[in-house]
Design a protein around this motif. Structure first.
Motif, mmCIF file in Angstrom:
data_model
loop_
_atom_site.group_PDB
_atom_site.id
_atom_site.type_symbol
_atom_site.label_atom_id
_atom_site.label_comp_id
_atom_site.label_asym_id
_atom_site.label_seq_id
_atom_site.Cartn_x
_atom_site.Cartn_y
_atom_site.Cartn_z
ATOM 1 N N SER A 139 -0.326 6.601 -8.972
ATOM 2 C CA SER A 139 -0.381 7.709 -9.914
ATOM 3 C C SER A 139 0.695 9.055 -9.833
ATOM 4 C CB SER A 139 -1.389 7.583 -9.965
ATOM 5 O OG SER A 139 -2.056 6.879 -11.081
ATOM 6 N N LYS A 189 -0.650 11.964 -7.404
ATOM 7 C CA LYS A 189 -1.123 11.862 -5.565
ATOM 8 C C LYS A 189 0.041 11.350 -4.880
ATOM 9 C CE LYS A 189 -6.141 10.672 -6.130
ATOM 10 N NZ LYS A 189 -7.116 9.742 -5.568
ATOM 11 N N SER A 236 0.722 -1.115 -0.010
ATOM 12 C CA SER A 236 0.158 0.033 -0.092
ATOM 13 C C SER A 236 0.661 1.539 0.604
ATOM 14 C CB SER A 236 -0.620 0.509 1.056
ATOM 15 O OG SER A 236 -0.197 -0.112 2.415
ATOM 16 N N LEU A 237 0.797 2.507 0.051
ATOM 17 C CA LEU A 237 1.228 4.290 -0.005
ATOM 18 C C LEU A 237 1.340 3.835 1.216
ATOM 19 C CD1 LEU A 237 2.029 5.906 -1.185
ATOM 20 C CD2 LEU A 237 -0.028 7.236 -0.922
ATOM 21 N N SER A 274 -0.780 3.946 -12.311
ATOM 22 C CA SER A 274 -1.035 3.231 -11.900
ATOM 23 C C SER A 274 -2.602 2.466 -11.819
ATOM 24 C CB SER A 274 -0.697 2.949 -10.465
ATOM 25 O OG SER A 274 -0.579 1.841 -10.047
ATOM 26 N N ARG A 275 -3.486 1.516 -11.355
ATOM 27 C CA ARG A 275 -4.481 1.528 -11.210
ATOM 28 C C ARG A 275 -4.308 1.459 -9.145
ATOM 29 N NH1 ARG A 275 -5.334 -3.758 -15.600
ATOM 30 N NH2 ARG A 275 -3.314 -3.115 -15.607
ATOM 31 N N LYS A 276 -3.451 0.414 -8.916
ATOM 32 C CA LYS A 276 -2.862 0.792 -7.727
ATOM 33 C C LYS A 276 -3.023 2.471 -7.124
ATOM 34 C CE LYS A 276 -0.241 -2.017 -4.332
ATOM 35 N NZ LYS A 276 -1.706 -2.999 -3.731
ATOM 36 N N PRO A 277 -4.096 2.323 -5.496
ATOM 37 C CA PRO A 277 -4.048 3.348 -5.056
ATOM 38 C C PRO A 277 -3.009 4.722 -4.676
ATOM 39 C CG PRO A 277 -6.193 1.690 -4.421
ATOM 40 C CD PRO A 277 -4.624 1.096 -5.077
ATOM 41 N N GLY A 278 -3.263 6.074 -5.080
ATOM 42 C CA GLY A 278 -2.413 6.344 -4.653
ATOM 43 C C GLY A 278 -0.563 6.289 -5.919
#
Length: 149
Positions: free
Chosen positions: A55, A58, A24-25, A49-53
């Motif tokens: 891109s 962010k 995770s971020l 990225s499709r992974k939260p945070g």
């Protein structure tokens, strides 16, 4: 703004690679702090990225909030068609390395390598890419080129 104590992680080189696959971020930022990172150099060709945070915008904001500077070094990115070779042993990997080596020979990539060396003189730099397995990532080729001087 949060101010984090920056523990100096001994035996960690001034420039090294980090992958965010499977994390995770928040965990990534904790890891970066534990390693004493001052700068994250995003070496993805396209920092999305499709992974939260994860891109570019962010990620940059979250890192700034954690007192870590973000820079995107697009010139050190690995083209999509060349990525699969890094995960394969033998001739496919060598072909991918050869292709990427030619990318590193370009003037814009040379300027980015110089920038990394300058940053490493006063801080600790994490080369960020997706792959969690360093052997499958192009950032190992960047590190090898930097080691050549």
């Amino acid at each position: 703004m949060h101010h984090y104590a920056r523990p100096l992680a001994e035996h960690v080189p001034a420039i090294f690679g980090v992958g965010y696959e499977g994390t995770s971020l928040a965990d990534l930022i904790d890891r970066l702090h534990g390693l004493g990172v001052t700068h994250v150099a995003d070496v993805r060709l396209n920092p999305v990225s499709r992974k939260p945070g994860m891109s570019k915008n962010k990620l940059r904001a979250a890192l700034a909030n954690a007192d870590i500077e973000y820079l995107h070094l697009r010139s050190l990115g690995n083209p999509k068609e060349n990525r699969p070779g890094f995960a394969r042993p033998g001739p496919a990997r060598q072909a991918a390395l050869d292709t990427y080596s030619r990318i590193l020979d370009r003037p814009d990539a040379q300027a980015a390598l110089d920038e990394l060396q300058t940053l490493a003189q006063t801080g600790r730099v994490a080369l960020l890419c997706f792959e969690s397995d360093p052997a499958a990532c192009h950032h190992q080729a960047i590190l090898a080129r930097l080691a050549e001087g």
